[in-house]
Design an enzyme around this catalytic site. Sequence first.
Site, PDB file in Angstrom:
ATOM      1  N   GLY A  12      -3.517  -7.797  -6.263  1.00 61.22           N
ATOM      2  CA  GLY A  12      -2.728  -7.825  -7.497  1.00 61.22           C
ATOM      3  C   GLY A  12      -2.472  -6.469  -8.108  1.00 61.22           C
ATOM      4  O   GLY A  12      -2.168  -6.369  -9.295  1.00 61.22           O
ATOM      5  N   SER A  13      -2.557  -5.408  -7.295  1.00 61.87           N
ATOM      6  CA  SER A  13      -2.363  -4.085  -7.908  1.00 61.87           C
ATOM      7  C   SER A  13      -0.926  -3.904  -8.399  1.00 61.87           C
ATOM      8  O   SER A  13      -0.704  -3.236  -9.414  1.00 61.87           O
ATOM      9  CB  SER A  13      -2.758  -2.970  -6.931  1.00 61.87           C
ATOM     10  OG  SER A  13      -1.849  -2.886  -5.868  1.00 61.87           O
ATOM     11  N   ASN A  14       0.041  -4.505  -7.708  1.00 61.42           N
ATOM     12  CA  ASN A  14       1.427  -4.414  -8.197  1.00 61.42           C
ATOM     13  C   ASN A  14       1.587  -5.171  -9.514  1.00 61.42           C
ATOM     14  O   ASN A  14       2.223  -4.670 -10.450  1.00 61.42           O
ATOM     15  CB  ASN A  14       2.408  -4.956  -7.144  1.00 61.42           C
ATOM     16  CG  ASN A  14       2.796  -3.890  -6.146  1.00 61.42           C
ATOM     17  OD1 ASN A  14       3.535  -2.961  -6.471  1.00 61.42           O
ATOM     18  ND2 ASN A  14       2.278  -3.996  -4.927  1.00 61.42           N
ATOM     19  N   ASN A 107      11.254  -9.129  -4.103  1.00 62.21           N
ATOM     20  CA  ASN A 107       9.983  -8.879  -3.415  1.00 62.21           C
ATOM     21  C   ASN A 107       9.849  -7.374  -3.205  1.00 62.21           C
ATOM     22  O   ASN A 107      10.848  -6.642  -3.208  1.00 62.21           O
ATOM     23  CB  ASN A 107       9.992  -9.592  -2.056  1.00 62.21           C
ATOM     24  CG  ASN A 107       8.679  -9.420  -1.315  1.00 62.21           C
ATOM     25  OD1 ASN A 107       7.597  -9.513  -1.888  1.00 62.21           O
ATOM     26  ND2 ASN A 107       8.757  -9.141  -0.021  1.00 62.21           N
ATOM     27  N   HIS A 109       8.190  -4.604  -0.410  1.00 67.38           N
ATOM     28  CA  HIS A 109       7.665  -4.514   0.960  1.00 67.38           C
ATOM     29  C   HIS A 109       7.258  -3.060   1.225  1.00 67.38           C
ATOM     30  O   HIS A 109       7.979  -2.126   0.849  1.00 67.38           O
ATOM     31  CB  HIS A 109       8.749  -4.954   1.954  1.00 67.38           C
ATOM     32  CG  HIS A 109       8.256  -4.962   3.368  1.00 67.38           C
ATOM     33  ND1 HIS A 109       7.494  -5.999   3.868  1.00 67.38           N
ATOM     34  CD2 HIS A 109       8.383  -4.057   4.366  1.00 67.38           C
ATOM     35  CE1 HIS A 109       7.188  -5.725   5.132  1.00 67.38           C
ATOM     36  NE2 HIS A 109       7.707  -4.556   5.459  1.00 67.38           N
ATOM     37  N   ASP A 150      11.940 -10.825   4.516  1.00 66.88           N
ATOM     38  CA  ASP A 150      12.307  -9.406   4.388  1.00 66.88           C
ATOM     39  C   ASP A 150      13.768  -9.115   4.713  1.00 66.88           C
ATOM     40  O   ASP A 150      14.101  -7.997   5.118  1.00 66.88           O
ATOM     41  CB  ASP A 150      11.412  -8.533   5.299  1.00 66.88           C
ATOM     42  CG  ASP A 150       9.937  -8.691   4.984  1.00 66.88           C
ATOM     43  OD1 ASP A 150       9.618  -9.013   3.820  1.00 66.88           O
ATOM     44  OD2 ASP A 150       9.114  -8.487   5.883  1.00 66.88           O
TER      45      ASP A 150
HETATM   46  C1  GRF Z   1       1.924  -4.688  -1.237  1.00 66.29           C
HETATM   47  O1  GRF Z   1       1.741  -3.700  -0.254  1.00 66.29           O
HETATM   48  C2  GRF Z   1       3.321  -5.245  -1.142  1.00 66.29           C
HETATM   49  O2  GRF Z   1       4.227  -4.339  -0.616  1.00 66.29           O
HETATM   50  C3  GRF Z   1       3.165  -6.386  -0.195  1.00 66.29           C
HETATM   51  O3  GRF Z   1       1.904  -6.925  -0.476  1.00 66.29           O
HETATM   52  C4  GRF Z   1       1.060  -5.908  -1.015  1.00 66.29           C
HETATM   53  C5  GRF Z   1       0.473  -6.448  -2.283  1.00 66.29           C
HETATM   54  O4  GRF Z   1      -0.506  -5.596  -2.803  1.00 66.29           O
HETATM   55  N1  GRF Z   1       4.245  -7.335  -0.338  1.00 66.29           N
HETATM   56  P1  GRF Z   1      -1.163  -5.903  -4.209  1.00 66.29           P
HETATM   57  O5  GRF Z   1      -1.774  -7.298  -4.135  1.00 66.29           O
HETATM   58  O6  GRF Z   1      -0.093  -5.839  -5.238  1.00 66.29           O
HETATM   59  O7  GRF Z   1      -2.207  -4.860  -4.399  1.00 66.29           O
END
Ligand code: GRF
Length: 207
Positions: A12-14, A107, A109, A150
């Site tokens: 969940g870092s994003n 999304n 990627h 994708d």
């Molecule tokens: C990220 O690398 C994103 O590009 C991919 O899944 C990963 C999710 O990372 N779709 P996080 O859970 O947000 O850390």
Amino acid sequence: MYTIGIFASGGGSNFKAIAQKIAQLNLPITCSFLLTNNSKSGAAQKALDLKIPVHHLSAKTHPKEDERDAEITRIVQESNIDLLVLAGYMKKIPDGVIAALPQRIINIHPSLLPSFGGHGLFGMHVHSAAIEHGAKISGATVHFVNEEYDCGKIIKQQSVPILDDDTPENLAERVLATEHDIYWRVIEAFSKGNVTINNGRVYYSGT
Ligand code: GRF
């Protein structure tokens, strides 16, 4: 207020980076729910901390795939979100969700699509493939989501050089930092009406 929903499965870092920017910059964007297939994920924990409603739907909670898909679709439809943001969601998006939000699902990627994307290319596999191919540049791509992995049109990309002594892990770290830097910008651009499609081309104006 511009409303988003998030689907996430992992660390969940994003999601955290997006939530942090919205708060830091006081953006008029609100996250109405987090949907996950993994109730123990970092993303689910972060949502609970932020008091964002969490929907947990998995093969455990809904063993029948069609019932699970119908429930996910119902949640999305009833939420009235403007944009659905996939942030590391490892499951297929139900067709009903895709049909309900045309050109309103995005999304991120961890490569420069269309390179190193598609079925089986997720997580560290993406970075290993880029290094094995001898690619000199990788990066992050934000794209629309359609029925194929994708393959939706690209909204924004940011490159990351691949260094001669890079390991997949080192590269992953730099690409992830880049993801954190661009994803919120794309969401902000959507909220301002700064992502448009004309004659099949995507126009993005934002930072
Ligand atoms: C990220 O690398 C994103 O590009 C991919 O899944 C990963 C999710 O990372 N779709 P996080 O859970 O947000 O850390």
